[in-house]
Motif scaffolding. Structure first.
Motif, PDB file in Angstrom:
ATOM      1  N   SER A  88       0.820  -1.219   0.000  1.00 52.43           N
ATOM      2  CA  SER A  88       0.000   0.000   0.000  1.00 52.43           C
ATOM      3  C   SER A  88       0.853   1.267   0.000  1.00 52.43           C
ATOM      4  CB  SER A  88      -0.918   0.015   1.232  1.00 52.43           C
ATOM      5  OG  SER A  88      -0.176   0.231   2.426  1.00 52.43           O
ATOM      6  N   LYS A  89       2.179   1.118   0.103  1.00 51.05           N
ATOM      7  CA  LYS A  89       3.098   2.250   0.142  1.00 51.05           C
ATOM      8  C   LYS A  89       3.889   2.350  -1.158  1.00 51.05           C
ATOM      9  CE  LYS A  89       2.152   2.995   4.551  1.00 51.05           C
ATOM     10  NZ  LYS A  89       1.484   4.232   5.030  1.00 51.05           N
ATOM     11  N   GLN A  90       4.510   3.502  -1.355  1.00 51.05           N
ATOM     12  CA  GLN A  90       5.379   3.728  -2.496  1.00 51.05           C
ATOM     13  C   GLN A  90       6.835   3.728  -2.010  1.00 51.05           C
ATOM     14  OE1 GLN A  90       4.562   4.056  -5.806  1.00 51.05           O
ATOM     15  NE2 GLN A  90       2.450   3.561  -5.221  1.00 51.05           N
ATOM     16  N   TYR A  91       7.685   3.006  -2.735  1.00 52.74           N
ATOM     17  CA  TYR A  91       9.098   2.922  -2.365  1.00 52.74           C
ATOM     18  C   TYR A  91       9.960   3.213  -3.587  1.00 52.74           C
ATOM     19  CZ  TYR A  91       7.636   0.737   2.016  1.00 52.74           C
ATOM     20  OH  TYR A  91       7.063   0.493   3.241  1.00 52.74           O
ATOM     21  N   PRO A  92      11.199   3.646  -3.358  1.00 58.29           N
ATOM     22  CA  PRO A  92      12.093   3.966  -4.480  1.00 58.29           C
ATOM     23  C   PRO A  92      12.663   2.751  -5.186  1.00 58.29           C
ATOM     24  CG  PRO A  92      13.215   4.329  -2.399  1.00 58.29           C
ATOM     25  CD  PRO A  92      11.787   4.040  -2.060  1.00 58.29           C
ATOM     26  N   VAL A  93      12.413   1.564  -4.657  1.00 62.97           N
ATOM     27  CA  VAL A  93      12.805   0.323  -5.324  1.00 62.97           C
ATOM     28  C   VAL A  93      11.573  -0.576  -5.403  1.00 62.97           C
ATOM     29  CG1 VAL A  93      15.208   0.404  -4.566  1.00 62.97           C
ATOM     30  CG2 VAL A  93      13.512  -0.778  -3.145  1.00 62.97           C
ATOM     31  N   SER A  94      11.578  -1.463  -6.388  1.00 55.91           N
ATOM     32  CA  SER A  94      10.501  -2.450  -6.487  1.00 55.91           C
ATOM     33  C   SER A  94      10.685  -3.484  -5.380  1.00 55.91           C
ATOM     34  CB  SER A  94      10.564  -3.128  -7.860  1.00 55.91           C
ATOM     35  OG  SER A  94       9.645  -4.205  -7.923  1.00 55.91           O
ATOM     36  N   ILE A  95       9.593  -3.858  -4.719  1.00 55.06           N
ATOM     37  CA  ILE A  95       9.647  -4.846  -3.636  1.00 55.06           C
ATOM     38  C   ILE A  95       8.694  -5.987  -3.960  1.00 55.06           C
ATOM     39  CG2 ILE A  95       9.355  -5.291  -1.185  1.00 55.06           C
ATOM     40  CD1 ILE A  95       9.742  -2.322  -0.654  1.00 55.06           C
TER      41      ILE A  95
END
Length: 275
Positions: A88-95
């Motif tokens: 549900s969050k945005q991150y600078p890398v794909s997880i």
């Protein structure tokens, strides 16, 4: 060096299931210039998989004590909840999230039952026990072991794992060499058979730096070069990984692994769990 930088095998077991803990892995991934991280847990961390270990525990006091000390310490439900929170969050890398599962042929149905529709991005199957022998736990356990037999059984088990079509990838395909033991015979035929089985099941191979990090004096970096050649001949996808168990190990020698055959065909590989 070309291709996306991926660390495809990162354990989060040494912290609580919080966004703050995940952020530590993300921060290290950014520092290491990674494009993608794949987070997972060992299946033995959850009581739902406990029956799989009955035989290996009964055959070894060492394994039984290890299991009591390490296993069933986490909540499967909380792990799945964490995955939803991260997504549900945005991150600078794909997880991506998955599970590393110890392969025991007699428990394929239990594995399918416990992983079906759980929302994992991938399932990584790994061999950690051969003939009830915990070959990768400590070097002392190898005393008196028939190395040739263990190697044969290890690769036969790995081929069975690939043929099961339960998993998306094979973890550290030749980690049997961790403590420096080598067979008296050529492994070319096993490499070829394993590559064919992985290709037929559309599975990737885990090009893993963890063994070398653990045992730098006895374990070379990544897979044997002849195994990599066999995988390439059969178009098996290869994904680099650190086998990190703490944030500071994320990305360990990923760039070096890329030079020896890492992250092939991953840009066109849409991960879908088979279970």
């Amino acid at each position: 060096m070309t291709g996306r930088l991926i660390d495809g095998h990162i354990h989060i077991e040494n912290g609580d299931y919080t966004l703050d803990w995940i952020q530590q892995f993300v921060d290290r991934a950014v520092e290491m210039e990674l494009d993608e991280i794949r987070l997972l847990e060992h299946n033995y961390m959850f009581k739902e998989f406990e029956p799989m270990y009955d035989t290996v525990r009964s055959c070894s006091d060492f394994v039984n004590n290890w299991f009591i000390r390490k296993a069933c310490k986490k909540s499967y439900e909380q792990y799945l909840d964490l995955i939803d929170k991260v997504r549900s969050k945005q991150y600078p890398v794909s997880i991506k999230f998955g599970l590393e599962v110890c392969y025991f042929k007699d428990y394929e149905e239990l594995i399918k039952e416990q992983t079906k529709d759980k929302g994992f991005d991938f399932l990584l199957g790994s061999i950690h026990f051969v003939d009830n022998f915990a070959f990768d736990h400590t070097a002392q356990l190898w005393e008196g072991i028939d190395v040739d037999k263990i190697y044969r059984d290890y690769f036969e088990d790995s081929i069975d794992l690939a043929r099961s079509k339960v998993f998306d990838g094979l973890g550290h395909p030749d980690s049997i060499k961790l403590f420096g033991h080598r067979p008296s015979f050529d492994l070319a035929d096993y490499y070829e058979r394993l590559a064919i089985a992985l290709s037929d099941s559309n599975m990737y191979a885990d090009q893993n730096s963890g063994a070398q990090r653990r045992c730098p004096d006895t374990a070379p970096l990544g897979m044997d070069k002849e195994l990599i050649k066999a995988l390439r001949r059969h178009n098996v996808k290869i994904i680099t990984s650190s086998d990190a168990h703490r944030p500071e190990d994320v990305g360990y020698k990923i760039k070096e692994l890329m030079k020896y055959g890492g992250n092939t065909n991953v840009d066109c590989y849409d991960i879908q769990t088979k279970a």
